[in-house]
Design a protein around this motif. Structure first.
Motif, PDB file in Angstrom:
ATOM      1  N   ASP A  66       0.821  -1.211   0.000  1.00 38.27           N
ATOM      2  CA  ASP A  66       0.000   0.000   0.000  1.00 38.27           C
ATOM      3  C   ASP A  66       0.856   1.262   0.000  1.00 38.27           C
ATOM      4  O   ASP A  66       0.552   2.240  -0.697  1.00 38.27           O
ATOM      5  N   ALA A  92      -5.374  -0.580  -2.562  1.00 43.18           N
ATOM      6  CA  ALA A  92      -4.964   0.316  -1.475  1.00 43.18           C
ATOM      7  C   ALA A  92      -6.027   1.360  -1.140  1.00 43.18           C
ATOM      8  O   ALA A  92      -6.073   2.442  -1.733  1.00 43.18           O
ATOM      9  N   LYS A 127       0.583  -6.869   1.042  1.00 42.30           N
ATOM     10  CA  LYS A 127      -0.161  -5.604   1.091  1.00 42.30           C
ATOM     11  C   LYS A 127       0.260  -4.764   2.291  1.00 42.30           C
ATOM     12  O   LYS A 127       0.354  -3.538   2.195  1.00 42.30           O
TER      13      LYS A 127
END
Length: 412
Positions: free
Chosen positions: A49, A69, A393
């Motif tokens: 992200d 994101a 992530k």
């Protein structure tokens, strides 16, 4: 890629782990750094992200794809809208195009921003033509996502007349808003939070400033769960402060009641988690409105300990990477849990974790927190995690780090 938990050693879990910087702090500081280039950061998050946001900030023309994101979508919407040289189409994954953005867009339009929906009204993708914003007051609902308000706050100091934000309704995820206010104040911006109103004065430039980003407390939650589900453990996590800006630091208090003691080591800015084997109540009742990102971890911990639980204040989980409440219900039921969810709560009956269904494949639904929340259950029952790479992530080294503690993981 699947993660298969093959075995664990019979010794106490033990490791010292450096967790990268808070994604929440990092992303806020990157937006501020784009407006005030003499702001420097240390211990920036290594998450996908944050990398996506960094890349997006390098472009002010054409299509900007932020994939999954959510923070980047909200923060960049406000940022690009206030950059006169920006002309972008802000888009994301299929799931991102199902996550609402209307409340923030409406607020920005009320300030004079030029934003158009390209597919479905109220959702990405959106076309943004940046312009100078001179209006200095706006009203916005606070009961859906605090990120909408943080997005406005982060661009407020660079507006020529500053900004006054009036929050209507009950504020959700308040600690994240307080984090934004604290970071603005840390870099020298006058930002005052008074009941339901926030005042931000304009700033042409800031003094040279370096900010050390605290390690991510959401990432720490999975180690708390591992210690709680272990027979014995002592795990040290580096980069944590006793006076944290992160709402998820409430973990230290919550997990004390689940058998985990937290010792703050102020000399080297670390915490040590140990199994305390104190008696645990058979039912947990928590309102997690201020820390919804740790709900999945806590639910899985309770299941692994055989505890009943009722977790409330979870309405924001419906609009995350997946519908996290429905995903939790589906996957925990596979393991034998008796669980029900509503739009904002989860309730689970007491159970015998040792009698759980074994060798279950846990689906992750493109959600990093599903993978990491369920991983500690390997200490109780053999399981597999599908799409294990999704952890990048927010925590790219997750699998490597949990193996340091003594849990063996294979991949296929």
């Amino acid at each position: 890629m699947k993660a298969l938990f093959t075995s664990k050693n019979n010794k106490a879990l033990s490791a010292t782990i450096q967790v990268s910087g808070s994604k929440s702090e990092s992303n806020r500081l990157l937006i501020l750094q784009s407006q005030f280039p003499n702001l420097k950061t240390e211990n920036l998050s290594e998450s996908d992200d944050t990398m996506v946001l960094q890349k997006a900030l390098l472009s002010k023309q054409g299509e900007v794809d932020i994939h999954h994101a959510g923070t980047a979508m909200r923060f960049l919407t406000a940022y690009f809208a206030t950059q006169p040289d920006a002309s972008v189409v802000l888009t994301g994954s299929e799931r991102m195009q199902q996550r609402p953005i209307k409340i923030l867009v409406d607020a920005l339009k009320n300030l004079g921003a030029e934003i158009k929906y390209l597919k479905t009204n109220g959702y990405p993708p959106i076309a943004i033509s940046g312009k100078k914003i001179t209006k200095n007051s706006v009203s916005i609902a606070g009961n859906v996502s605090s990120q909408y308000i943080s997005a406005l706050l982060l661009i407020a100091p660079s507006l020529p007349n500053g900004l006054t934000i009036t929050i209507t309704g009950k504020l959700t995820s308040a600690p994240y808003l307080r984090m934004t206010v604290a970071l603005l104040q840390k870099i020298g911006v006058s930002c005052i939070l008074s009941e339901n109103t926030i005042y931000v004065k304009p700033v042409a430039e800031i003094e040279n400033k370096a900010v050390l980003i605290e390690s991510d407390w959401s990432s720490a939650s999975y180690f708390y769960s591992m210690v709680a589900l272990s027979e014995a453990a002592s795990i040290t996590l580096k980069g944590y402060f006793k006076n944290s800006l992160q709402g998820d630091s409430i973990l230290a208090t919550i997990y004390e009641t689940l058998g985990v003691t937290t010792r703050f080591n102020e000399k080297d800015a670390s915490i040590t988690l140990t199994k305390n084997n104190a008696p645990i109540a058979d039912h947990v009742l928590l309102n997690l409105a201020d820390a919804p990102d740790i709900a999945q971890t806590i639910a899985v911990t309770c299941f692994g300990l055989g505890l009943g639980c009722k977790l409330t204040g979870l309405h924001t989980l419906k609009i995350k990477e997946t519908d996290r409440l429905l995903a939790l219900q589906t996957e925990l039921r596979k393991l034998g849990a008796k669980i029900t969810v509503t739009d904002d709560s989860l309730e689970m009956a007491t159970s015998e974790a040792k009698n759980s269904n074994k060798n279950i494949l846990i689906q992750t639904y493109n959600d990093h927190r599903m993978a990491m929340a369920f991983a500690p259950l390997a200490l109780k029952v053999p399981i597999e995690i599908d799409d294990a790479g999704v952890v990048s992530k927010s925590f790219p080294t997750f699998w490597e780090d949990i193996q340091k503690t003594g849990i063996n993981v294979d991949f296929e």
